[in-house]
Design an enzyme around this catalytic site. Structure first.
Site, PDB file in Angstrom:
ATOM      1  N   ASP A   1      43.405  38.930  34.270  1.00  0.00           N
ATOM      2  CA  ASP A   1      42.937  40.309  34.356  1.00  0.00           C
ATOM      3  C   ASP A   1      42.034  40.429  35.579  1.00  0.00           C
ATOM      4  O   ASP A   1      40.998  39.772  35.651  1.00  0.00           O
ATOM      5  CB  ASP A   1      42.153  40.639  33.068  1.00  0.00           C
ATOM      6  CG  ASP A   1      42.048  42.131  32.847  1.00  0.00           C
ATOM      7  OD1 ASP A   1      42.054  42.873  33.837  1.00  0.00           O
ATOM      8  OD2 ASP A   1      41.970  42.538  31.672  1.00  0.00           O
TER       9      ASP A   1
ATOM     10  N   ASP B   1      47.092  45.201  37.445  1.00  0.00           N
ATOM     11  CA  ASP B   1      45.930  44.327  37.444  1.00  0.00           C
ATOM     12  C   ASP B   1      45.952  43.280  36.338  1.00  0.00           C
ATOM     13  O   ASP B   1      44.950  42.614  36.120  1.00  0.00           O
ATOM     14  CB  ASP B   1      44.656  45.158  37.327  1.00  0.00           C
ATOM     15  CG  ASP B   1      44.568  45.873  35.996  1.00  0.00           C
ATOM     16  OD1 ASP B   1      45.629  46.121  35.383  1.00  0.00           O
ATOM     17  OD2 ASP B   1      43.453  46.168  35.555  1.00  0.00           O
ATOM     18  N   GLU B   2      47.048  43.158  35.598  1.00  0.00           N
ATOM     19  CA  GLU B   2      47.050  42.110  34.590  1.00  0.00           C
ATOM     20  C   GLU B   2      48.451  41.608  34.271  1.00  0.00           C
ATOM     21  O   GLU B   2      49.457  42.260  34.592  1.00  0.00           O
ATOM     22  CB  GLU B   2      46.349  42.564  33.319  1.00  0.00           C
ATOM     23  CG  GLU B   2      47.029  43.672  32.582  1.00  0.00           C
ATOM     24  CD  GLU B   2      46.313  43.921  31.266  1.00  0.00           C
ATOM     25  OE1 GLU B   2      46.753  43.383  30.241  1.00  0.00           O
ATOM     26  OE2 GLU B   2      45.296  44.630  31.290  1.00  0.00           O
TER      27      GLU B   2
END
Length: 354
Positions: free
Chosen positions: A11, A106-107
């Site tokens: 993350d 983003d993850e």
DNA sequence: TCTGGGGTCCTTTATCGG
DNA sequence: TCTGCCGATAAAGGACCC
């Protein structure tokens, strides 16, 4: 290698805000909010850690964020820029761990079992990922490592920003037990309310529920899935295919709209965008749906399916407007949002093969 | 003037053809 | 012909996630 099931969740820390800080270094020392217009109806997408000290967090209305921190800097999201940074990040990650499931810009999940024998090795791999990402992009990330997605995900959230949490096989349930139920992926506001009202406040308490009470609190298949997850049991494999199954565009108006012609014009504009998206990716859609949101925030949708797929903006717009009229006939009222979506997608290539 | 936009998945209900 | 049941599919709503 590859027999062990070791998965990591990665993350990126305050991703949108972190990118804006890299692009504009003066922002680093200020509370920064990436999101909508603080004088309009926007919400916070990401706040940097400075801004978070004022109690500002994702999904909060920007107006509220402004109230809490009047000297905060507000910037609009620049998705094209974030996409570039994201691509660079994931290329870098794949240099260390080749098999990756991206679940957002983003993850994502990493198949660490492919490159590590045990959890000691997995820790080294995770550290190598953090180092590589930082070296390549100046971005930092938090990682969680365990035997399943759900545990890895909660672990990555455990030490933020920049942390690394390893939960070895056999210790999953013990690790999860103290967390609030809301932290468990799949427990949203509704499930949380039901569980807490019944005195089930921690993941451990959820894990220990008997069949009867579980069924009463969380009917359907949700209950068993969530109790399994609370016990650290999560059979979901890494999902490697990234095919979209629907495309949609929606917009919240600055002021609520009643005028039918204006609503139709909005809808047609969105239909054009959806059609462009379809055409660019060489696909057609069999189902068109229209979504409306009333002033009281309730949502209604209407959809229709065709025998053959379409990708024409005019056609999609016509159908969408008809569906809007139907929705408004069933429930008249001023609207704060309208949207157009398509599903039942097929690629031209596929059609050509038939 | 509380409360975005883009998705996924699941459940319930309606409808239709044997 | 009427009724009930079954399965498939569409449509609608809801919960959730980033």
């Amino acid at each position: 290698m590859g027999a062990r099931l070791i998965v990591a969740h990665l993350d990126l820390d305050a991703f949108f805000a972190a990118v804006e800080e890299l692009e504009e270094p003066e922002l680093r020392t200020k509370p920064l909010i990436v999101g909508g217009d603080p004088h309009g109806r926007g919400v916070v997408a990401t706040a940097n850690y400075q801004a978070r000290t004022f109690g500002i967090h994702s999904a909060m209305s920007c107006a509220e964020a402004l109230r809490r921190c009047p000297h905060a800097v507000f910037v609009r999201p620049r998705h094209a820029v974030y996409r570039e940074y994201s691509q660079h990040v994931w290329e870098t990650v794949r240099g260390v761990v080749p098999t990756v499931e991206r679940t957002g810009l983003d993850e994502g999940y990493l198949d660490v079992g492919e490159v590590a024998e045990d959890f000691l090795g997995a820790r080294k791999v995770a550290e190598a990922v953090q180092t590589a990402v930082r070296a390549a992009t100046s971005l930092t990330c938090a990682l969680g490592v365990s035997t399943s997605k759900v545990v890895a995900k909660i672990a990555s959230d455990h030490r933020k920003p920049g942390g690394l949490t390893v939960v070895p096989a056999g210790t999953e349930a013990r690790f999860l037990a103290p967390f609030a139920v809301r932290r468990l992926p799949g427990v949203g506001p509704k499930a949380e309310q039901r569980l807490v009202a019944a005195g089930v406040e921690t993941v451990g308490a959820l894990a220990g529920l008997g069949d009867g009470e579980l069924k009463r609190l969380l009917p359907g298949s949700v209950g068993r899935v969530l109790r399994d997850r609370a016990r650290g049991i999560d059979p979901r494999p890494l999902e490697l295919s990234t095919e979209r199954i629907s495309i949609s565009v929606e917009n919240t108006f600055e002021r609520d709209l009643t005028d039918r012609a204006q609503l139709h014009a909005e809808l047609r504009g969105m239909a054009r965008q959806v059609a462009e998206h379809l055409q660019k990716t060489g696909r057609t859609a069999r189902t068109v749906s229209t979504k409306v949101r009333y002033t009281d925030f309730s949502i209604r949708s209407r959809s229709t399916s065709l025998r053959v797929g379409i990708d024409d903006g005019e056609q999609i717009g016509d159908l969408a407007c008809g569906l809007l009229d139907r929705a408004l006939a069933d429930r008249p009222g001023a609207l704060r949002l309208v949207g157009v979506g398509v599903s039942g997608l097929a690629s031209h290539q596929q059609l050509a093969l038939v």
